[in-house]
Design a protein around this motif. Structure first.
Motif, PDB file in Angstrom:
ATOM      1  N   MET A 182      11.236  -3.422  13.953  1.00 17.76           N
ATOM      2  CA  MET A 182      10.271  -4.475  14.255  1.00 17.76           C
ATOM      3  C   MET A 182       9.682  -5.076  12.985  1.00 17.76           C
ATOM      4  O   MET A 182       9.597  -6.295  12.846  1.00 17.76           O
ATOM      5  N   VAL A 183       9.286  -4.225  12.033  1.00 19.58           N
ATOM      6  CA  VAL A 183       8.643  -4.765  10.834  1.00 19.58           C
ATOM      7  C   VAL A 183       9.650  -5.512   9.957  1.00 19.58           C
ATOM      8  O   VAL A 183       9.285  -6.491   9.295  1.00 19.58           O
ATOM      9  N   MET A 184      10.900  -5.079   9.968  1.00 23.31           N
ATOM     10  CA  MET A 184      11.891  -5.822   9.187  1.00 23.31           C
ATOM     11  C   MET A 184      12.175  -7.175   9.819  1.00 23.31           C
ATOM     12  O   MET A 184      12.448  -8.157   9.119  1.00 23.31           O
ATOM     13  N   ARG A 185      12.078  -7.260  11.133  1.00 24.77           N
ATOM     14  CA  ARG A 185      12.317  -8.530  11.834  1.00 24.77           C
ATOM     15  C   ARG A 185      11.130  -9.473  11.722  1.00 24.77           C
ATOM     16  O   ARG A 185      11.293 -10.671  11.456  1.00 24.77           O
ATOM     17  N   ASP A 186       9.921  -8.953  11.911  1.00 24.49           N
ATOM     18  CA  ASP A 186       8.741  -9.810  12.036  1.00 24.49           C
ATOM     19  C   ASP A 186       7.808  -9.773  10.826  1.00 24.49           C
ATOM     20  O   ASP A 186       6.915 -10.615  10.717  1.00 24.49           O
ATOM     21  N   GLY A 187       7.989  -8.822   9.926  1.00 21.37           N
ATOM     22  CA  GLY A 187       7.054  -8.666   8.814  1.00 21.37           C
ATOM     23  C   GLY A 187       7.485  -9.332   7.522  1.00 21.37           C
ATOM     24  O   GLY A 187       6.733  -9.320   6.546  1.00 21.37           O
ATOM     25  N   PHE A 188       8.687  -9.909   7.507  1.00 22.10           N
ATOM     26  CA  PHE A 188       9.192 -10.571   6.308  1.00 22.10           C
ATOM     27  C   PHE A 188       9.502 -12.028   6.610  1.00 22.10           C
ATOM     28  O   PHE A 188       9.909 -12.369   7.721  1.00 22.10           O
ATOM     29  N   SER A 189       9.362 -12.878   5.612  1.00 25.42           N
ATOM     30  CA  SER A 189       9.729 -14.290   5.742  1.00 25.42           C
ATOM     31  C   SER A 189      10.925 -14.588   4.846  1.00 25.42           C
ATOM     32  O   SER A 189      11.413 -13.720   4.113  1.00 25.42           O
ATOM     33  N   HIS A 190      11.410 -15.839   4.904  1.00 28.87           N
ATOM     34  CA  HIS A 190      12.471 -16.326   4.030  1.00 28.87           C
ATOM     35  C   HIS A 190      13.767 -15.522   4.151  1.00 28.87           C
ATOM     36  O   HIS A 190      14.586 -15.519   3.237  1.00 28.87           O
ATOM     37  N   GLY A 191      13.943 -14.810   5.263  1.00 32.74           N
ATOM     38  CA  GLY A 191      15.160 -14.036   5.464  1.00 32.74           C
ATOM     39  C   GLY A 191      15.198 -12.715   4.720  1.00 32.74           C
ATOM     40  O   GLY A 191      16.211 -12.001   4.761  1.00 32.74           O
ATOM     41  N   PHE A 192      14.108 -12.327   4.046  1.00 30.76           N
ATOM     42  CA  PHE A 192      14.113 -11.113   3.234  1.00 30.76           C
ATOM     43  C   PHE A 192      14.115  -9.836   4.075  1.00 30.76           C
ATOM     44  O   PHE A 192      14.369  -8.751   3.558  1.00 30.76           O
ATOM     45  N   GLY A 193      13.842  -9.949   5.365  1.00 27.74           N
ATOM     46  CA  GLY A 193      13.928  -8.783   6.229  1.00 27.74           C
ATOM     47  C   GLY A 193      15.346  -8.305   6.438  1.00 27.74           C
ATOM     48  O   GLY A 193      15.570  -7.177   6.897  1.00 27.74           O
ATOM     49  N   ASP A 194      16.323  -9.153   6.103  1.00 23.22           N
ATOM     50  CA  ASP A 194      17.735  -8.782   6.255  1.00 23.22           C
ATOM     51  C   ASP A 194      18.256  -7.997   5.057  1.00 23.22           C
ATOM     52  O   ASP A 194      19.392  -7.514   5.092  1.00 23.22           O
TER      53      ASP A 194
ATOM     54  N   CYS B 259      -2.384   6.453  -0.075  1.00 24.07           N
ATOM     55  CA  CYS B 259      -1.125   5.854   0.348  1.00 24.07           C
ATOM     56  C   CYS B 259      -0.747   4.635  -0.494  1.00 24.07           C
ATOM     57  O   CYS B 259      -1.616   3.922  -1.008  1.00 24.07           O
ATOM     58  N   LEU B 260       0.539   4.409  -0.576  1.00 27.27           N
ATOM     59  CA  LEU B 260       1.047   3.182  -1.176  1.00 27.27           C
ATOM     60  C   LEU B 260       0.842   2.030  -0.203  1.00 27.27           C
ATOM     61  O   LEU B 260       1.078   2.183   0.998  1.00 27.27           O
ATOM     62  N   ARG B 261       0.425   0.884  -0.719  1.00 23.96           N
ATOM     63  CA  ARG B 261       0.236  -0.298   0.121  1.00 23.96           C
ATOM     64  C   ARG B 261       1.338  -1.317  -0.138  1.00 23.96           C
ATOM     65  O   ARG B 261       1.833  -1.431  -1.257  1.00 23.96           O
ATOM     66  N   PHE B 262       1.631  -2.075   0.913  1.00 26.15           N
ATOM     67  CA  PHE B 262       2.619  -3.149   0.834  1.00 26.15           C
ATOM     68  C   PHE B 262       1.906  -4.486   1.000  1.00 26.15           C
ATOM     69  O   PHE B 262       1.116  -4.666   1.932  1.00 26.15           O
ATOM     70  N   TYR B 263       2.190  -5.429   0.100  1.00 27.40           N
ATOM     71  CA  TYR B 263       1.620  -6.768   0.192  1.00 27.40           C
ATOM     72  C   TYR B 263       2.734  -7.818   0.168  1.00 27.40           C
ATOM     73  O   TYR B 263       3.734  -7.674  -0.547  1.00 27.40           O
TER      74      TYR B 263
ATOM     75  N   ASN C 179       2.600  -3.301   6.205  1.00 21.99           N
ATOM     76  CA  ASN C 179       1.641  -2.356   5.648  1.00 21.99           C
ATOM     77  C   ASN C 179       1.167  -1.351   6.691  1.00 21.99           C
ATOM     78  O   ASN C 179       1.011  -0.159   6.392  1.00 21.99           O
ATOM     79  N   ASN C 180       0.919  -1.807   7.904  1.00 24.50           N
ATOM     80  CA  ASN C 180       0.503  -0.877   8.962  1.00 24.50           C
ATOM     81  C   ASN C 180       1.582   0.166   9.241  1.00 24.50           C
ATOM     82  O   ASN C 180       1.276   1.311   9.582  1.00 24.50           O
ATOM     83  N   PHE C 181       2.831  -0.236   9.093  1.00 23.70           N
ATOM     84  CA  PHE C 181       3.920   0.721   9.310  1.00 23.70           C
ATOM     85  C   PHE C 181       4.002   1.727   8.169  1.00 23.70           C
ATOM     86  O   PHE C 181       4.063   2.941   8.396  1.00 23.70           O
ATOM     87  N   VAL C 182       3.992   1.248   6.911  1.00 23.12           N
ATOM     88  CA  VAL C 182       4.176   2.177   5.798  1.00 23.12           C
ATOM     89  C   VAL C 182       2.961   3.080   5.605  1.00 23.12           C
ATOM     90  O   VAL C 182       3.093   4.222   5.158  1.00 23.12           O
TER      91      VAL C 182
END
Length: 421
Positions: free
Chosen positions: A94-106, A129-133, A82-85
């Protein structure tokens, strides 16, 4: 069957520019606009589904006033995304590596979503702004993570703003009770309850401390709200409910009864539901939220799963949220005809997916669920549950018995290695 489904209740997605979006007609068919529009995927690790979600969210953000999206990913790590978007903090990698769980960052589709949201927000004031949760619990199939980070975050926030004499303990006490983080994340405890620390003396003391910290958070809320930003107040309450939920989960890991697995699954979905209800309340002044997760989490009825010879059932997050939000929660399930790369071939005759494959004209169609129920009733068809399995173990066919608890069905006639058509 095709002639029996009124065409005004079938909306086909095409790739032709200028065609009206099928979500527009679907949303206007509902009794009232939802606060949470839940789009469920029938399996994980099939890129066509999050790609379709991206198309849906872009339309909803640009034309229907949706201001946020909530995904089945870690509810604490989502702050990095969310801080990135919203503010451009950090990097996409960085956010794709550390901001997602369960492998969804891939997932390439998740990366595309984050990129698009950042580009959309870069031209707008933060209030627009659009928010990400993320709304998932901090747990994996093999257990939960250490509670240290979440409890410490809650403690530190309170310590900074509350009279120190009101704090129930010193921070060192939390560090001592948590101990080695590895003992909480012991994957072997998923199969041997006695290896879990969830009912140890230290864990019980931590649960009491979380209760004390949560009580302090709310008893001091008039003071805290006057000192904290809206974002920090949101995070503080998120820390409190997540810390309590994580400790309940660890305690259930130590359960050796026959109800251990359904209890674990139910606790995860309960925390998901609590997060979704909180998101809906927070976003109420700004606009609706698109929710994306597995059908099994978002459906409005009990989930059933045969696991290790045991027939397990538990209430899904969507069923729990539905009790709280009623018509403000709408569930749009997905169903799939053919995906040969997942070993899902033509559906067997008389199954729900076979009827849809024969009846629906396009590659992707949104159907009003009540019109399907009427069509089946009027023609005397009783569609069967699809029994075929898939090499993708997260695949579950849609159960036609519960169409009356579903607002709509997104039917994908065939996907080919991540492509909608």
């Amino acid at each position: 069957m095709a002639a029996d489904v009124p065409p005004q209740y079938l909306w086909t997605l095409t790739d032709e520019p200028g065609d009206p979006h099928p979500l527009r007609a679907f949303l206007r068919s509902l009794p009232r606009p939802p606060r949470l529009l839940a789009f469920g995927e029938c399996m994980h690790e099939e890129e066509a589904l999050p790609q379709l979600r991206n198309q849906f969210f872009r339309y909803l953000a640009e034309f229907e006033g949706y201001r946020s999206v909530a995904l089945e990913t870690h509810c604490i790590a989502d702050n990095l995304v969310n801080n990135f978007v919203v503010r451009g903090v950090g990097s996409l990698d960085m956010v794709m590596r550390d901001g997602f769980s369960h492998g969804f960052g891939d997932s390439p589709a998740n990366r595309q979503l984050v990129e698009w949201m950042r580009a959309y927000n870069s031209e707008r004031d933060e209030s627009e702004c659009l928010r990400f949760y993320g709304f998932d619990a901090p747990v994996e199939m093999t257990g939960g993570e250490s509670p240290r980070v979440i409890i410490t975050a809650l403690f530190s926030l309170l310590e900074e703003h509350v009279n120190p004499e009101l704090m129930p303990c010193r921070k060192q006490v939390i560090d001592t009770l948590v101990g080695d983080d590895e003992r909480w994340a012991n994957a072997e405890a998923a199969f041997e309850p006695s290896l879990s620390v969830g009912t140890s003396t230290d864990a019980m003391r931590l649960r009491l401390l979380i209760d004390d910290l949560t009580a302090l958070l709310y008893s001091e809320s008039p003071h805290l709200v006057s000192r904290l930003t809206e974002e920090d107040w949101w995070r503080a309450r998120l820390y409190a409910r997540t810390a309590a939920g994580l400790m309940r989960y660890h305690a259930a890991v130590a359960d050796d009864s026959d109800q251990r697995v359904p209890r674990l699954l139910g606790l995860r979905d309960e925390l998901m539901a609590s997060n979704l209800a909180a998101i809906a309340e927070r976003e109420r002044p700004r606009g609706p939220t698109l929710v994306f997760a597995h059908n099994r989490h978002l459906q409005k009825y009990k989930s059933h799963w045969v696991f290790n010879g045991q027939d397990i059932e538990w209430w899904s997050a969507g069923a729990i949220v539905d009790v709280q939000l009623g018509e403000e929660y709408a569930f749009l399930a997905s169903a799939l005809g053919v995906a040969k790369h997942h070993e899902i071939n033509e559906p067997a005759p008389k199954t729900f997916e076979a009827f849809l494959s024969e009846a629906l004209p396009g590659h992707v169609t949104i159907c009003a669920a009540d019109s399907l129920v009427r069509a089946f009733t009027e023609t005397g068809h009783t569609p069967k549950l699809r029994a075929e399995t898939s090499s993708n173990l997260s695949y579950f066919s849609l159960d036609p018995r519960y169409l009356d608890r579903t607002e709509g069905v997104v039917f994908l006639k065939e996907v080919k290695a991540g492509r909608l058509w």
